[in-house]
Design a protein around this motif. Structure first.
Motif, PDB file in Angstrom:
ATOM      1  N   GLY A 135       0.995  -1.284  -0.218  1.00 41.72           N
ATOM      2  CA  GLY A 135       0.403  -0.051  -0.214  1.00 41.72           C
ATOM      3  C   GLY A 135       1.055   1.582  -0.035  1.00 41.72           C
ATOM      4  N   GLU A 136       2.123   1.496  -0.184  1.00 39.48           N
ATOM      5  CA  GLU A 136       3.535   2.295   0.135  1.00 39.48           C
ATOM      6  C   GLU A 136       3.995   2.360  -1.596  1.00 39.48           C
ATOM      7  OE1 GLU A 136       5.531   2.856   3.853  1.00 39.48           O
ATOM      8  OE2 GLU A 136       3.197   3.172   4.535  1.00 39.48           O
ATOM      9  N   ILE A 137       4.442   3.591  -2.033  1.00 42.10           N
ATOM     10  CA  ILE A 137       5.196   3.385  -2.641  1.00 42.10           C
ATOM     11  C   ILE A 137       6.660   4.224  -2.300  1.00 42.10           C
ATOM     12  CG2 ILE A 137       5.867   4.824  -5.132  1.00 42.10           C
ATOM     13  CD1 ILE A 137       2.444   5.331  -5.504  1.00 42.10           C
ATOM     14  N   VAL A 138       7.435   3.194  -2.986  1.00 43.60           N
ATOM     15  CA  VAL A 138       8.656   3.342  -3.063  1.00 43.60           C
ATOM     16  C   VAL A 138       9.450   3.454  -3.916  1.00 43.60           C
ATOM     17  CG1 VAL A 138      11.406   2.608  -1.607  1.00 43.60           C
ATOM     18  CG2 VAL A 138       8.222   1.813  -0.643  1.00 43.60           C
ATOM     19  N   ARG A 139      10.066   4.044  -3.642  1.00 44.97           N
ATOM     20  CA  ARG A 139      11.257   4.930  -5.116  1.00 44.97           C
ATOM     21  C   ARG A 139      12.338   4.269  -5.601  1.00 44.97           C
ATOM     22  NH1 ARG A 139      14.125  10.704  -7.132  1.00 44.97           N
ATOM     23  NH2 ARG A 139      14.916  10.392  -4.722  1.00 44.97           N
ATOM     24  N   LEU A 140      12.547   2.763  -5.532  1.00 46.86           N
ATOM     25  CA  LEU A 140      13.554   1.879  -5.971  1.00 46.86           C
ATOM     26  C   LEU A 140      15.088   2.694  -6.644  1.00 46.86           C
ATOM     27  CD1 LEU A 140      11.956  -1.038  -6.565  1.00 46.86           C
ATOM     28  CD2 LEU A 140      12.398  -0.172  -4.655  1.00 46.86           C
ATOM     29  N   PHE A 141      14.853   3.278  -8.126  1.00 43.20           N
ATOM     30  CA  PHE A 141      15.777   3.578  -9.162  1.00 43.20           C
ATOM     31  C   PHE A 141      15.888   4.951  -9.559  1.00 43.20           C
ATOM     32  CE2 PHE A 141      15.370  -1.440  -8.814  1.00 43.20           C
ATOM     33  CZ  PHE A 141      16.070  -1.505  -8.285  1.00 43.20           C
ATOM     34  N   PRO A 142      16.060   6.131  -9.393  1.00 39.90           N
ATOM     35  CA  PRO A 142      16.029   7.560  -9.535  1.00 39.90           C
ATOM     36  C   PRO A 142      16.984   7.653 -10.580  1.00 39.90           C
ATOM     37  CG  PRO A 142      17.582   7.776  -7.923  1.00 39.90           C
ATOM     38  CD  PRO A 142      17.129   6.018  -8.320  1.00 39.90           C
ATOM     39  N   ASN A 143      16.726   8.358 -11.897  1.00 43.10           N
ATOM     40  CA  ASN A 143      17.619   8.908 -13.469  1.00 43.10           C
ATOM     41  C   ASN A 143      17.842   8.334 -14.466  1.00 43.10           C
ATOM     42  OD1 ASN A 143      18.165  11.539 -10.686  1.00 43.10           O
ATOM     43  ND2 ASN A 143      19.749   9.963 -10.174  1.00 43.10           N
TER      44      ASN A 143
END
Length: 293
Positions: A135-143
């Motif tokens: 239920g939560e959004i987590v950023r794994l890999f940016p750019n």
């Protein structure tokens, strides 16, 4: 390039066909025309195809249950009721950034949903890969410029993804129970030559089937990055594969006519159509997306 039996599942030409998935319980395949805001639905056994206008750009879906789906769209995640197509916002995602939209996405065997975003004009480094986990959004890999080829090993212990702009396919160790990374990604392979790494799916044996944009083919790689097969697709801009049909034995491949002028489209009779290929392999059923613990 290997030639296999290929038939047209849907003759309608997608501006940017993407995001195919398949529900074996209903023998139904789903895919998108991102640019036109359309969702396609096809019963593989009968060939019946329906199209649904979404009112927004969208790129992927995960099955929640027999009655609802989670749609990955340009401004967030929406729950879609299958019976009537009603959409309701579940979570916003980059909704405050009009320069980006969603792109390639896939559900991990644990039910965690990996979701890619990118610049609407493919601006360098503007995208990212996220995970919807419990239920939560987590950023794994940016750019990331153009996130693609998101897929997973059958045991869920390895994830794959590409940045089409760099033509690099990465692998990363995962916790099979959560679908979250255990370490940093490493380069599995670098593609050189014609075309770019686009959407991908993993078969029952762990092999990676990757659509090569601009080359009219699907490449098959071992989990170690060895190139095993190159299968012709009747459209130059093949975009993403999915295993469908009885025994998950056929490969659905979407395509696109994006950025093709009239001369290029005339030279590519299959542009934008959606195909079924008899590839002599067996896929895996896609897991349902898990919205909570």
């Amino acid at each position: 390039m290997e030639q296999v039996l290929a038939t047209v599942l849907c003759a309608e030409r997608c501006h940017l066909g993407e995001g195919p998935t398949y529900d074996p319980r209903t023998d139904t395949a789903w895919w998108f025309d991102i640019r036109e805001g359309l969702l396609f639905e096809a019963v593989i056994g009968t060939g019946e195809v329906r199209r649904h206008a979404l009112g927004r750009m969208a790129s992927a879906l995960g099955r929640i249950d027999a009655h609802s789906q989670l749609i990955v769209a340009e401004d967030g995640l929406y729950i879609r009721t299958v019976a009537d197509g009603t959409l309701s916002l579940y979570l916003p995602l980059e909704a405050d950034n009009p320069a980006t939209r969603s792109n390639d996405s896939r559900v991990h065997p644990s039910g965690t949903f990996w979701i890619g975003t990118m610049g609407r004009k493919a601006e360098r480094g503007l995208g990212a890969i996220y995970a919807l986990h419990r239920g939560e959004i987590v950023r794994l890999f940016p750019n990331i410029t153009i996130p693609n080829a998101i897929c997973f090993s059958p045991d869920g212990a390895t994830g794959y993804f590409a940045d089409t702009d760099d033509n690099v396919l990465y692998r990363v160790g995962l916790d099979p129970q959560t679908g979250l990374p255990r370490g940093a990604p490493e380069v599995l392979l670098r593609h050189s030559g014609v075309g770019g790494l686009d959407g991908a799916v993993v078969d029952a044996e762990g092999r990676i089937w990757n659509a090569r944009w601009g080359s009219g083919c699907v490449d098959v790689y071992s989990p170690q990055g060895e190139h095993l097969r190159c299968i012709s697709v009747p459209a130059s801009q093949a975009s993403c594969p999915a295993f469908v049909g009885e025994g998950l034995s056929r490969l659905l491949v979407t395509s696109a006519w994006q950025d093709m002028d009239a001369a290029a489209r005339a030279a590519d009779p299959g542009h934008g159509q959606t195909f079924l290929l008899d590839v002599g392999a067996r896929g895996r059923a896609e897991p349902d997306v898990l919205l909570s613990i």
